[in-house]
Design a protein around this motif. Structure first.
Motif, PDB file in Angstrom:
ATOM      1  N   ASP A  68     -46.440  37.163  12.530  1.00 45.59           N
ATOM      2  CA  ASP A  68     -47.005  35.802  12.906  1.00 45.59           C
ATOM      3  C   ASP A  68     -48.713  35.848  13.299  1.00 45.59           C
ATOM      4  OD1 ASP A  68     -44.915  34.670  12.304  1.00 45.59           O
ATOM      5  OD2 ASP A  68     -44.302  34.744  14.274  1.00 45.59           O
ATOM      6  N   ASP A  88     -53.566  33.315  14.751  1.00 45.74           N
ATOM      7  CA  ASP A  88     -52.341  33.237  14.683  1.00 45.74           C
ATOM      8  C   ASP A  88     -51.758  32.411  13.346  1.00 45.74           C
ATOM      9  OD1 ASP A  88     -51.495  34.184  17.344  1.00 45.74           O
ATOM     10  OD2 ASP A  88     -52.620  32.426  18.190  1.00 45.74           O
ATOM     11  N   SER A  90     -48.043  31.533  11.842  1.00 45.68           N
ATOM     12  CA  SER A  90     -46.855  31.551  12.107  1.00 45.68           C
ATOM     13  C   SER A  90     -46.001  30.150  11.357  1.00 45.68           C
ATOM     14  CB  SER A  90     -46.301  31.579  13.449  1.00 45.68           C
ATOM     15  OG  SER A  90     -46.733  30.423  14.236  1.00 45.68           O
ATOM     16  N   PRO A 110     -39.753  35.050  10.564  1.00 47.65           N
ATOM     17  CA  PRO A 110     -41.365  34.954  10.786  1.00 47.65           C
ATOM     18  C   PRO A 110     -42.215  35.381   9.616  1.00 47.65           C
ATOM     19  CG  PRO A 110     -40.266  35.742  12.667  1.00 47.65           C
ATOM     20  CD  PRO A 110     -38.955  35.999  11.605  1.00 47.65           C
TER      21      PRO A 110
END
Length: 824
Positions: A68, A88, A90, A110
């Motif tokens: 992620d 980030d 995700s 994920p």
């Protein structure tokens, strides 16, 4: 059936004919946290599965594909790795819910970054599994932000985070080897991000060009403008074996644009061949684990490009073994230029081509070929011959370690000769540095990278910085390629046989060969100390003369005391040897311990000087000197050493200990036998001595007593004290008391049982109620109550304590069962 039986016999015979493999032993071991090997680790509680690594050209920035997230790590400093930026990336809660509804484990849903490649000087192309729905995007390498919305990544990135894949970007185009469907049943080798008049291409899957492959790596050869893919798959040409795994190398041309009518948007230059990692009279190592490309030296033709690969075997006879094979690019070219097998469409069996060759499979520029030539290419893509290792020999075979990843580097030694150094990662968490020599591989050292085995997906080598980066499930570990400062004598520097290190006779230090232009003392091929080091810089003792000993350790002992002298090993490849002046170490008086130590009983004949030598590659070096002397005063242990030895001892104390062989009782059996026979007075104590080390940070130690514990507790207490005359007075008293208690308890229980039995016979029996039992007058109901009162009064009478036997009830009752003198 007959073919399979024949194969079983062949496998058994080859197993018996296999040559005896030499067990490769690392010369020195550095445990995790050892001061002799400095490692740098990056970890963050918010970051996991840092298994995809991308190193900048200068080696100052390391981009990491994690779970992620995409990280930018600053690795320009030697002692620390810092996080500069983080992206980030995700899946949403909805994406995770859909992934779970598909029957996938939520822990696998994920976004695991599996593709991370430089697109140009300013952007990185990244792809992730994204909850089993692959996504790809462009990332700014400086700010680590997305330049556009992620798009679909099917055919570019695997769905499953556990599926292996390979990807490489050349001239802005992405070449990948992965699976193109959710179930993982459609393997593809494809090209994406094509521009101008070029089109994206992929394999034609109608004839099964790939058979359940596991993609390992890909490599770009600039001189040929070809991309080579390395993978393992099921070898359908071996139809008499079920699920026989073979290792492959395949090629495609970058100029390929597909056919005009036949093989439209399909590769016309795809060809594959078998990589055969096998020595004569041995079973092949057929499963490819990892492979790395070693470019040729400067000024050497591209044909000398080498490929080093790790192979394991699916045969039980080689289970747990790993082999390293090297292949030359010129040999791969020769195989692709030879004959090809042909697949019979009716029987789906392969055979050597006998018809006339219409075209040359694997040749570039076939997109303008005729339909007949392209059909021939479509059916003839498997080379008939196999690519064999250089000189038909295995580079190295490990019977004690199973390797999973490797990277290779060419190092120029002090004599301007090039050596190949392999960095191999074991499944147990150790990094081996091995140098490839004509006489065979030599493992210079092993470094423990992590304590527990964990998934490792990437191993990156930074040649400009001299660092290796290991991506694991918990973080990133950085290991320097050279460790020359650990060797602090000329002999140790030469015996290491490390191409990175040489002995500087001016500064009298072991330095890296790339950091100086001065001629260094070095012998990588043989490690000959006598011819390499200046004779004035080391001492090679052949005979022991105590008059020349100016340093040593004084050991004061009492007669008949068990003495144990220790001798540290210079390396795992050395052997320890003990010497005395003008005396032989008889096996009747001395015990040579498994850890190299020496044990004996202090007698007038065994007092004196002792010298421990370590012999490695014909070179002898002094490891410890002791002077065993009888105590002249009270029984107080006094040990003195010289200042130089104290300095060496302090260096050893700083080293992290490693497991050492235990002290077995059978080693002291001859001494115990003599003691029991009365030849030796059984008044025994022990002397704990500290050896003189000769290396800093060497992780080779022996048994050390706990605080407050002496070796008498360990040796004499366990064995020799048992030979004294026994005294069992205390044991006899304890056993007698226990016997009396047991007899008393038995009698008490018996009397208690008799009393209960007597009481049960004196209690009136109660009849079972019947239908007419309640048809009684009030007087009849009152009678039992009176009887009960009568019995209670009798129990308290003076005669109630008399013995009751079988006639007791008869004295108190009549034949009708009622008490006497009681009205009915």
């Amino acid at each position: 059936m007959e073919n399979r039986s024949t194969l079983s016999v062949i496998v058994a015979l080859l197993g018996m004919l296999s040559q005896c493999l030499t067990h490769l032993t690392p010369r020195i071991t550095f445990s995790i946290g050892s001061p002799g090997r400095h490692l740098t680790r990056f970890s963050n509680h918010d970051v996991g599965n840092t298994t995809t690594l991308l190193l900048s050209e200068a080696g100052d920035m390391l981009y990491v594909g994690a779970r992620d997230a995409v990280l930018a790590l600053d690795v320009s400093h030697e002692d620390v790795i810092t996080l500069r930026n983080k992206l980030d990336w995700s899946p949403s809660d909805k994406d995770l819910e859909q992934c779970s509804m598909k029957g996938k484990n939520i822990a696998d849903c994920p976004n695991f970054i599996r593709v991370l490649q430089f697109l140009n000087s300013s952007h990185i192309y990244a792809c992730g599994t994204f909850a089993f729905s692959p996504r790809c995007t462009y990332v700014n390498s400086e700010s680590l932000t997305m330049s556009m919305k992620p798009d679909e990544g099917r055919g570019r990135c695997p769905y499953d985070p556990y599926q292996r894949n390979t990807a490489i970007i050349v001239d802005g185009e992405l070449y990948t080897g992965t699976v193109a469907d959710y179930r993982g049943n459609r393997p593809v080798i494809s090209r994406h991000l094509s521009e101008s008049r070029r089109v994206d291409l992929k394999l034609d899957d109608t004839l099964g060009w790939l058979e359940d492959p596991t993609f390992i790596s890909s490599s770009y050869i600039p001189d040929e403008e070809k991309i080579y893919f390395f993978f393992s798959e099921v070898g359908r040409e071996y139809d008499f074996i079920d699920k026989f795994i073979v290792s492959r190398v395949s090629q495609i041309c970058m100029s390929d644009v597909g056919g005009q009518r036949t093989l439209q948007r399909r590769w016309t230059t795809f060809a594959k061949a078998q990589l055969l990692c096998q020595a004569d009279n041995e079973l092949p190592y057929n499963v490819l684990q990892d492979i790395d490309t070693l470019p040729p030296a400067e000024g050497v033709p591209a044909d000398e490009t080498l490929f080093y690969g790790i192979f394991t075997s699916q045969w039980s006879v080689n289970s747990g073994h790993s082999a390293v094979c090297s292949f030359r690019l010129s040999d791969i070219r020769a195989v692709f230029s030879g004959n090809y097998k042909v697949l019979n469409r009716d029987t789906l069996q392969w055979s050597t081509r006998v018809q006339e060759k219409v075209a040359n499979p694997g040749e570039c520029g076939l997109h303008n070929a005729s339909d007949n030539a392209l059909r021939f290419i479509k059916e003839n893509f498997l080379a008939d011959d196999s690519v064999r290792p250089i000189d038909r020999h295995l580079t190295m075979v490990s019977t004690g370690y199973k390797y999973s990843h490797l990277t290779a580097q060419r190092v120029q030694a002090a004599n301007n000769k090039n050596y190949t150094v392999l960095f191999l990662l074991t499944e147990s968490g150790y990094l081996h540095k091995a140098v490839v020599l004509q006489s065979g591989a030599h493992i210079v050292e092993e470094v423990q990278v992590f304590e527990q085995p964990q998934p490792v997906k990437s191993l990156k080598l930074s040649i400009p910085k001299g660092m290796i980066y290991v991506g694991t499930s918990e973080g990133v570990m950085r290991v320097p390629t050279a460790n020359c400062s650990f060797y602090w004598t000329c002999a140790q520097c030469v015996l290491a046989r490390d191409p990175f290190c040489g002995w500087d006779t001016v500064s009298r230090t072991c330095v890296e060969t790339s950091n100086t232009q001065i001629s260094l003392a070095q012998d990588v091929d043989t490690g000959n100390v006598k011819e390499t080091c200046d004779r004035g810089t080391f001492t090679n003792r052949v005979r022991f003369d105590p008059n020349e000993v100016s340093a040593g350790e004084l050991v004061s002992v009492a007669l008949n005391e068990v003495v144990r002298l220790r001798c540290p090993a210079a390396s795992h490849l050395s052997q320890q040897l003990w010497e005395r002046p003008n005396s032989q170490l008889s096996s009747d008086l001395y015990l040579h311990l498994g850890d190299g130590g020496l044990s004996f009983v202090a007698t007038p004949a065994t007092l004196g000087h002792y010298l421990c030598l370590s012999i490695e590659n014909g070179y002898q070096q002094t490891m410890a000197i002791y002077h065993v002397k009888q105590k002249s005063g009270p029984l107080v242990q006094t040990t003195s050493s010289y200042t130089a030895l104290q300095t060496l001892t302090a260096a050893k104390t700083q080293a992290a200990p490693s497991p050492s062989p235990g002290l077995h009782s059978f080693e002291f059996w001859p001494l115990l036998k003599k003691t029991m026979q009365g030849d030796i007075e059984p008044t025994v104590s022990s002397m704990d001595t500290t050896p003189v080390p000769t290396q800093r940070g060497l992780n080779l130690t022996v048994w050390t007593p706990e605080p407050g514990q002496t070796e008498t507790d360990f040796v004499g207490g366990e064995l020799l004290h048992s030979a004294r005359e026994p005294c069992y007075l205390k044991e006899l008293v304890v056993v007698s008391v226990l016997l009396v208690l047991c007899i008393s308890l038995t009698i008490t229980m018996f009397l208690y049982v008799v009393r209960l039995h007597c009481r049960s016979r004196t209690v009136p029996h109660t009849a079972t109620p019947s239908r007419n039992s309640d048809r009684r007058t009030p007087v009849e109901h009152e009678a039992p109550r009176r009887n009960q009162l009568f019995n209670k009064s009798n129990r308290h009478s003076p005669h109630s304590g008399q013995a009751c036997g079988s006639g007791c009830n008869g004295a108190l009752t009549e034949g009708n069962g009622h008490l006497p003198n009681t009205p009915i």
